[in-house]
Design a protein around this motif. Sequence first.
Motif, PDB file in Angstrom:
ATOM      1  N   ILE A 157     -62.246 -10.227 -25.805  1.00 56.88           N
ATOM      2  CA  ILE A 157     -62.372  -9.769 -27.191  1.00 56.88           C
ATOM      3  C   ILE A 157     -61.127 -10.072 -28.022  1.00 56.88           C
ATOM      4  O   ILE A 157     -61.092  -9.758 -29.222  1.00 56.88           O
ATOM      5  CB  ILE A 157     -62.679  -8.246 -27.255  1.00 56.88           C
ATOM      6  CG1 ILE A 157     -61.497  -7.430 -26.710  1.00 56.88           C
ATOM      7  CG2 ILE A 157     -63.959  -7.931 -26.496  1.00 56.88           C
ATOM      8  CD1 ILE A 157     -61.668  -5.931 -26.853  1.00 56.88           C
ATOM      9  N   SER A 158     -60.099 -10.667 -27.405  1.00 57.66           N
ATOM     10  CA  SER A 158     -58.874 -10.956 -28.158  1.00 57.66           C
ATOM     11  C   SER A 158     -59.138 -11.951 -29.292  1.00 57.66           C
ATOM     12  O   SER A 158     -58.607 -11.799 -30.394  1.00 57.66           O
ATOM     13  CB  SER A 158     -57.792 -11.499 -27.217  1.00 57.66           C
ATOM     14  OG  SER A 158     -58.216 -12.721 -26.620  1.00 57.66           O
ATOM     15  N   PHE A 159     -59.966 -12.968 -29.052  1.00 60.02           N
ATOM     16  CA  PHE A 159     -60.235 -13.985 -30.074  1.00 60.02           C
ATOM     17  C   PHE A 159     -61.080 -13.446 -31.227  1.00 60.02           C
ATOM     18  O   PHE A 159     -60.696 -13.575 -32.404  1.00 60.02           O
ATOM     19  CB  PHE A 159     -60.890 -15.212 -29.426  1.00 60.02           C
ATOM     20  CG  PHE A 159     -61.202 -16.294 -30.398  1.00 60.02           C
ATOM     21  CD1 PHE A 159     -60.194 -17.057 -30.974  1.00 60.02           C
ATOM     22  CD2 PHE A 159     -62.521 -16.580 -30.755  1.00 60.02           C
ATOM     23  CE1 PHE A 159     -60.490 -18.062 -31.888  1.00 60.02           C
ATOM     24  CE2 PHE A 159     -62.828 -17.577 -31.663  1.00 60.02           C
ATOM     25  CZ  PHE A 159     -61.805 -18.319 -32.235  1.00 60.02           C
ATOM     26  N   PRO A 160     -62.234 -12.816 -30.952  1.00 53.09           N
ATOM     27  CA  PRO A 160     -63.036 -12.318 -32.087  1.00 53.09           C
ATOM     28  C   PRO A 160     -62.350 -11.215 -32.883  1.00 53.09           C
ATOM     29  O   PRO A 160     -62.607 -11.063 -34.086  1.00 53.09           O
ATOM     30  CB  PRO A 160     -64.323 -11.808 -31.434  1.00 53.09           C
ATOM     31  CG  PRO A 160     -63.989 -11.604 -30.003  1.00 53.09           C
ATOM     32  CD  PRO A 160     -62.942 -12.603 -29.677  1.00 53.09           C
ATOM     33  N   THR A 161     -61.486 -10.434 -32.261  1.00 53.29           N
ATOM     34  CA  THR A 161     -60.788  -9.355 -32.982  1.00 53.29           C
ATOM     35  C   THR A 161     -59.508  -9.836 -33.644  1.00 53.29           C
ATOM     36  O   THR A 161     -58.936  -9.120 -34.473  1.00 53.29           O
ATOM     37  CB  THR A 161     -60.446  -8.203 -32.027  1.00 53.29           C
ATOM     38  OG1 THR A 161     -59.630  -8.697 -30.957  1.00 53.29           O
ATOM     39  CG2 THR A 161     -61.707  -7.565 -31.459  1.00 53.29           C
ATOM     40  N   PHE A 195     -54.851 -20.514 -31.820  1.00 51.50           N
ATOM     41  CA  PHE A 195     -55.252 -19.128 -32.055  1.00 51.50           C
ATOM     42  C   PHE A 195     -54.061 -18.282 -32.489  1.00 51.50           C
ATOM     43  O   PHE A 195     -54.163 -17.468 -33.429  1.00 51.50           O
ATOM     44  CB  PHE A 195     -55.867 -18.563 -30.771  1.00 51.50           C
ATOM     45  CG  PHE A 195     -56.032 -17.070 -30.758  1.00 51.50           C
ATOM     46  CD1 PHE A 195     -56.823 -16.416 -31.694  1.00 51.50           C
ATOM     47  CD2 PHE A 195     -55.382 -16.297 -29.791  1.00 51.50           C
ATOM     48  CE1 PHE A 195     -56.967 -15.037 -31.674  1.00 51.50           C
ATOM     49  CE2 PHE A 195     -55.527 -14.929 -29.760  1.00 51.50           C
ATOM     50  CZ  PHE A 195     -56.311 -14.292 -30.704  1.00 51.50           C
ATOM     51  N   LEU A 196     -52.910 -18.472 -31.862  1.00 48.92           N
ATOM     52  CA  LEU A 196     -51.705 -17.728 -32.233  1.00 48.92           C
ATOM     53  C   LEU A 196     -51.282 -18.075 -33.659  1.00 48.92           C
ATOM     54  O   LEU A 196     -50.916 -17.183 -34.447  1.00 48.92           O
ATOM     55  CB  LEU A 196     -50.575 -18.042 -31.249  1.00 48.92           C
ATOM     56  CG  LEU A 196     -50.751 -17.518 -29.819  1.00 48.92           C
ATOM     57  CD1 LEU A 196     -49.661 -18.060 -28.908  1.00 48.92           C
ATOM     58  CD2 LEU A 196     -50.745 -15.995 -29.782  1.00 48.92           C
ATOM     59  N   ASN A 197     -51.300 -19.351 -33.992  1.00 47.73           N
ATOM     60  CA  ASN A 197     -50.914 -19.776 -35.348  1.00 47.73           C
ATOM     61  C   ASN A 197     -51.838 -19.189 -36.409  1.00 47.73           C
ATOM     62  O   ASN A 197     -51.386 -18.644 -37.427  1.00 47.73           O
ATOM     63  CB  ASN A 197     -50.940 -21.312 -35.443  1.00 47.73           C
ATOM     64  CG  ASN A 197     -49.649 -21.941 -34.973  1.00 47.73           C
ATOM     65  OD1 ASN A 197     -48.576 -21.490 -35.339  1.00 47.73           O
ATOM     66  ND2 ASN A 197     -49.759 -22.993 -34.167  1.00 47.73           N
ATOM     67  N   GLU A 199     -65.226 -30.197 -20.804  1.00 49.93           N
ATOM     68  CA  GLU A 199     -66.675 -30.327 -20.864  1.00 49.93           C
ATOM     69  C   GLU A 199     -67.390 -29.045 -20.444  1.00 49.93           C
ATOM     70  O   GLU A 199     -68.585 -28.900 -20.701  1.00 49.93           O
ATOM     71  CB  GLU A 199     -67.138 -31.476 -19.951  1.00 49.93           C
ATOM     72  CG  GLU A 199     -66.751 -32.856 -20.433  1.00 49.93           C
ATOM     73  CD  GLU A 199     -65.326 -33.239 -20.067  1.00 49.93           C
ATOM     74  OE1 GLU A 199     -64.891 -34.330 -20.451  1.00 49.93           O
ATOM     75  OE2 GLU A 199     -64.647 -32.433 -19.389  1.00 49.93           O
ATOM     76  N   LEU A 200     -66.662 -28.108 -19.794  1.00 47.06           N
ATOM     77  CA  LEU A 200     -67.262 -26.846 -19.368  1.00 47.06           C
ATOM     78  C   LEU A 200     -66.747 -25.705 -20.251  1.00 47.06           C
ATOM     79  O   LEU A 200     -67.177 -25.558 -21.384  1.00 47.06           O
ATOM     80  CB  LEU A 200     -66.965 -26.610 -17.883  1.00 47.06           C
ATOM     81  CG  LEU A 200     -67.587 -27.673 -16.935  1.00 47.06           C
ATOM     82  CD1 LEU A 200     -67.182 -27.417 -15.494  1.00 47.06           C
ATOM     83  CD2 LEU A 200     -69.106 -27.700 -17.064  1.00 47.06           C
ATOM     84  N   LEU A 201     -65.787 -24.920 -19.730  1.00 42.68           N
ATOM     85  CA  LEU A 201     -65.297 -23.789 -20.525  1.00 42.68           C
ATOM     86  C   LEU A 201     -63.882 -24.002 -21.060  1.00 42.68           C
ATOM     87  O   LEU A 201     -63.294 -23.084 -21.628  1.00 42.68           O
ATOM     88  CB  LEU A 201     -65.312 -22.512 -19.675  1.00 42.68           C
ATOM     89  CG  LEU A 201     -66.684 -21.996 -19.234  1.00 42.68           C
ATOM     90  CD1 LEU A 201     -66.538 -20.690 -18.454  1.00 42.68           C
ATOM     91  CD2 LEU A 201     -67.615 -21.783 -20.430  1.00 42.68           C
ATOM     92  N   GLY A 202     -63.352 -25.219 -20.890  1.00 43.38           N
ATOM     93  CA  GLY A 202     -61.999 -25.481 -21.367  1.00 43.38           C
ATOM     94  C   GLY A 202     -61.932 -25.960 -22.796  1.00 43.38           C
ATOM     95  O   GLY A 202     -60.846 -26.253 -23.307  1.00 43.38           O
ATOM     96  N   GLY A 203     -63.078 -26.043 -23.469  1.00 44.56           N
ATOM     97  CA  GLY A 203     -63.097 -26.487 -24.858  1.00 44.56           C
ATOM     98  C   GLY A 203     -62.639 -25.408 -25.821  1.00 44.56           C
ATOM     99  O   GLY A 203     -62.450 -24.242 -25.456  1.00 44.56           O
ATOM    100  N   GLU A 204     -62.498 -25.801 -27.075  1.00 42.39           N
ATOM    101  CA  GLU A 204     -61.974 -24.880 -28.086  1.00 42.39           C
ATOM    102  C   GLU A 204     -62.886 -23.681 -28.316  1.00 42.39           C
ATOM    103  O   GLU A 204     -62.419 -22.584 -28.597  1.00 42.39           O
ATOM    104  CB  GLU A 204     -61.760 -25.634 -29.397  1.00 42.39           C
ATOM    105  CG  GLU A 204     -61.130 -24.796 -30.497  1.00 42.39           C
ATOM    106  CD  GLU A 204     -60.845 -25.596 -31.750  1.00 42.39           C
ATOM    107  OE1 GLU A 204     -60.375 -24.998 -32.738  1.00 42.39           O
ATOM    108  OE2 GLU A 204     -61.095 -26.834 -31.745  1.00 42.39           O
ATOM    109  N   HIS A 211     -55.487 -24.640 -27.362  1.00 47.82           N
ATOM    110  CA  HIS A 211     -56.384 -23.753 -28.115  1.00 47.82           C
ATOM    111  C   HIS A 211     -55.736 -22.386 -28.343  1.00 47.82           C
ATOM    112  O   HIS A 211     -55.915 -21.784 -29.407  1.00 47.82           O
ATOM    113  CB  HIS A 211     -57.701 -23.587 -27.368  1.00 47.82           C
ATOM    114  CG  HIS A 211     -58.345 -24.885 -27.001  1.00 47.82           C
ATOM    115  ND1 HIS A 211     -58.452 -25.941 -27.885  1.00 47.82           N
ATOM    116  CD2 HIS A 211     -58.917 -25.298 -25.833  1.00 47.82           C
ATOM    117  CE1 HIS A 211     -59.061 -26.956 -27.288  1.00 47.82           C
ATOM    118  NE2 HIS A 211     -59.351 -26.593 -26.040  1.00 47.82           N
ATOM    119  N   ILE A 212     -54.997 -21.903 -27.360  1.00 49.88           N
ATOM    120  CA  ILE A 212     -54.303 -20.616 -27.520  1.00 49.88           C
ATOM    121  C   ILE A 212     -53.188 -20.757 -28.548  1.00 49.88           C
ATOM    122  O   ILE A 212     -52.944 -19.844 -29.358  1.00 49.88           O
ATOM    123  CB  ILE A 212     -53.774 -20.120 -26.165  1.00 49.88           C
ATOM    124  CG1 ILE A 212     -54.946 -19.791 -25.234  1.00 49.88           C
ATOM    125  CG2 ILE A 212     -52.889 -18.886 -26.343  1.00 49.88           C
ATOM    126  CD1 ILE A 212     -54.534 -19.364 -23.844  1.00 49.88           C
TER     127      ILE A 212
END
Length: 439
Positions: A127-131, A58-60, A193-198, A54-55
Amino acid sequence: MNVMSSLIWAGRRMELSQQNLPSWTLFLAVCAVGIGGTFQYGYNVSIINAPTQHIHKFLNETWTSRYHKELNPDLLTFLWSVIASIFSLGGLCGALIGGSMAIRLGRKGALLMNNIIAILACILMGISFPTGLFELLIIGRFLIGINSGIGICVQPLYIGEIAPKHLRGGMAMGTSIFLTGGILTGQIIGLRELLGGETYWPLLLSSSCFPAFAQLLFLPWFPESPRYLLIDRGDELSCAKALKRFHGSSEYQREMEDIQRERFALDGEKPKKPWQLFTDRGVRWQLITVIVMTMGQQLSGINAELYSWVPYVSMTSIFAFILSFGLGPGGITNTLTAELFIQSSRPAAYMIGGTTSWISFFTIGMLFPFIVNELKQYCFLVFLLECSLVAAFIFLVIPETKNKSFLEIKKEFHKLNFGRNTEKKDTELYERRQLRDEF
């Protein structure tokens, strides 16, 4: 009358038995310190594995949106390596400043201040993802590394100084238990299934704020290290109050006398800097022991297990290995560092041990993929050889420290540090200090 006598006798027996039990304050203090110390380290080591893909995405996407062109695969690998490995660099910086913070702010004050760093790191990563700013993710990982480096340095320092000598080893094992618990918690929370999803991976990386808030909430209720209060601050009244909280009003006097003897032996000596320990002949073998034990711990294969973690398939077996390590040799290094040095040298020793630990952690992370490529299924034979050499060193060099005061342990190392043919001046100085300690 017989019933009344029986009740009185039972009450006295209960009172006497309670005097021999460790105070619940000690147990709760270990929990309050551990949740924001080695738990944070273990948690942040393990959670970065789950959102790798997922990271990358996000970088791409961020690079394409910002520069209107595809991100080069080599540059993508480089950016991901920076995000993953800068945690170790932050840990190294944290280890270098942890001892100084423990001296200036106190053990408890350093731990509380350390949580501010963790909260700031979590905000930046969240906030790195939303910004759309992956740079915030890099800065956040660096800051949470600093938090972990300080925590690993100060947590065992605090625990080692508040524990009575007959419980020091058992209480110090809390360091490894919380580290293992942090790794397990991070692996579970990081499942897709918890917080490791996209969708939720930014929340996963910023979830380190919860242990920080927990420590900020609970740690202020516990006293500062009694040894720090008396030896470093000269505050005898606060030291006595802290000892009564930790050991009870009927048992604290023995610990108070032990701290007083160490204070007299130091004779006003100021806390030492890390580089001063390398030139101090009186702690030569203690320092060698800490370095060898720390490198042995980090290069034993435990971190290779973390780097080779695979969800579901090997989680159970790897956690069993980590748990056995944490409940066995993993907790000994931090205990020994507290035991082998007296008050003036202890913070600097933890800084040296922490620096060695983080450099070793980074080294194994860089070398393990090459070891796997060359040795394939025999890659862990390297760690078997290393563990055997460290075991031989422990058997031949380290004396038993159980139920001994810090000064008694220091005397055990005197022959190793100065040899049998000690010069007359060193012998006379040692004898004077010994007489003063006994007095």
